[in-house]
Design an enzyme around this catalytic site. Structure first.
Site, short mmCIF file in Angstrom:
data_model
loop_
_atom_site.label_atom_id
_atom_site.label_comp_id
_atom_site.label_asym_id
_atom_site.label_seq_id
_atom_site.Cartn_x
_atom_site.Cartn_y
_atom_site.Cartn_z
N ASP A 33 -1.65 10.43 63.63
CA ASP A 33 -1.70 9.09 64.56
C ASP A 33 -2.54 8.92 65.97
O ASP A 33 -3.04 8.03 66.67
CB ASP A 33 -0.68 8.28 64.57
CG ASP A 33 0.07 8.44 64.22
OD1 ASP A 33 -0.83 8.01 62.26
OD2 ASP A 33 1.42 8.84 63.73
N GLY A 71 -3.98 27.18 57.24
CA GLY A 71 -2.50 27.56 57.07
C GLY A 71 -2.36 26.25 56.01
O GLY A 71 -0.85 26.28 55.48
N THR A 72 -3.17 25.57 55.96
CA THR A 72 -2.38 24.34 55.06
C THR A 72 -2.92 24.50 53.71
O THR A 72 -3.87 25.66 53.37
CB THR A 72 -3.81 23.36 55.11
OG1 THR A 72 -3.81 22.67 56.51
CG2 THR A 72 -2.82 21.82 54.72
N ALA A 96 -5.40 31.00 54.83
CA ALA A 96 -4.13 31.91 54.27
C ALA A 96 -3.02 31.76 53.73
O ALA A 96 -2.63 29.86 54.17
CB ALA A 96 -3.67 33.23 54.71
N SER A 97 -2.33 31.47 52.62
CA SER A 97 -1.36 30.62 51.75
C SER A 97 0.13 30.88 53.20
O SER A 97 0.93 30.04 52.34
CB SER A 97 -0.80 30.97 50.33
OG SER A 97 -0.79 32.92 50.23
N HIS A 131 11.76 25.82 49.12
CA HIS A 131 11.19 25.58 50.39
C HIS A 131 11.88 24.04 50.39
O HIS A 131 13.12 23.62 49.88
CB HIS A 131 9.73 24.86 50.16
CG HIS A 131 9.08 26.47 50.32
ND1 HIS A 131 8.32 27.32 49.71
CD2 HIS A 131 8.38 26.96 51.32
CE1 HIS A 131 8.35 28.70 49.75
NE2 HIS A 131 7.94 27.66 50.94
N HIS A 132 11.94 23.82 52.13
CA HIS A 132 12.47 22.51 52.64
C HIS A 132 11.73 21.20 51.91
O HIS A 132 11.06 21.45 50.72
CB HIS A 132 12.24 22.47 53.83
CG HIS A 132 10.94 22.31 53.92
ND1 HIS A 132 10.04 21.04 54.37
CD2 HIS A 132 10.20 23.39 54.73
CE1 HIS A 132 9.30 21.55 54.34
NE2 HIS A 132 9.24 23.05 54.61
N LYS A 135 8.21 19.26 51.58
CA LYS A 135 7.24 20.53 51.47
C LYS A 135 6.35 19.19 49.94
O LYS A 135 7.08 19.39 49.48
CB LYS A 135 7.73 21.46 50.70
CG LYS A 135 6.22 22.72 50.96
CD LYS A 135 5.99 23.58 50.79
CE LYS A 135 5.15 24.82 49.67
NZ LYS A 135 3.97 24.66 51.34
N THR A 142 2.13 30.13 48.62
CA THR A 142 2.33 31.82 48.27
C THR A 142 2.67 31.95 47.49
O THR A 142 2.55 33.12 46.66
CB THR A 142 3.61 31.60 49.54
OG1 THR A 142 2.99 31.22 50.84
CG2 THR A 142 4.53 32.67 49.56
#
Length: 235
Positions: A33, A71-72, A96-97, A131-132, A135, A142
């Protein structure tokens, strides 16, 4: 070091706090935004946004010849395109993952274990990630990196999500409340099970690794990985 944060969600805010504690400055930050600061003042960009925004953010940094650490996950079908742009602009790029130092050591342990287990066909290998709930992509980047490390030393042809196919490596993805990231590799036979796990306790490990990668990349040219940053040799 003057940092541009491309993506200012939970990870971006954690990176900002830790970077300031290390004496760095954040000269630009952007979210879906809004944006704040002067992007051109940055010496390095750290990108943690969304799969939809990642290519645009990485391209913006490479076009401006600002080294970028991304890192996305969930956008890697465009990775080769970003590599070509980096080469064209004589830029600097690390994707990177997972930037956690512990996870990157786990990647190497995983690959070495896969090499050791390769002759023992009675063991069936699988990967599980938790994961949470927020995600978006599944399986996690990973988990995909872990699977790719296993497949280098396996007779399985590919990985698939929630599969029972004999020739495919099964990745199980779960989403639970407030889980920072857990990855489990299991080798199961009728006689026994061998397993090893990495469990993240907070986002700080990812943030610290991303800052470390940015510090390492700032004055370099080329396309690198976390193995370069951490000096992890192939075996």
């Amino acid at each position: 070091m003057k940092i541009a944060l491309l993506g200012y969600g939970k990870m971006g805010k954690t990176i900002e706090r830790l970077a300031l504690e290390k004496g760095h400055s954040v000269v630009f930050k952007s979210s879906i935004d809004s944006s704040e600061g002067n992007f051109e003042d940055a010496e390095v960009a750290i990108e943690f946004s969304s799969p939809e925004a990642a290519v645009k953010n990485i391209s913006k940094a490479l076009e401006a010849r600002i080294p970028v650490v991304s890192g996305t996950t969930g956008w890697l079908e465009k990775y080769d395109e970003m590599v070509k742009l980096c080469e064209k602009r004589n830029g600097s790029f690390i994707s990177a993952s997972n930037f956690s130092i512990g996870v990157n050591l786990f990647f190497s342990i995983n690959e070495y274990a896969a090499k050791l287990m390769a002759p023992w066909k009675e063991y069936n290998v699988s990967v599980e990630e938790i994961h949470h709930l927020e995600k978006k992509d599944a399986p996690s980047g990973t988990a995909i990196t872990i699977a790719e490390g296993i497949l280098k030393h396996s007779n399985k042809k590919n990985w698939k999500l929630n599969t029972s196919e004999e020739n495919s490596l099964n990745i199980i993805a779960k989403r639970e409340e407030d889980v920072k990231g857990t990855h489990l590799v299991s080798y199961d036979s009728e006689i026994d099970t061998i397993s090893f796990v990495h469990e993240a306790h907070s986002r700080e490990g990812f943030a610290k690794g991303a800052i470390l990668a940015a510090e390492w990349l700032k004055d370099k040219k080329g396309i690198f990985t976390m193995k370069d940053v951490l000096r992890i040799d192939e075996f």
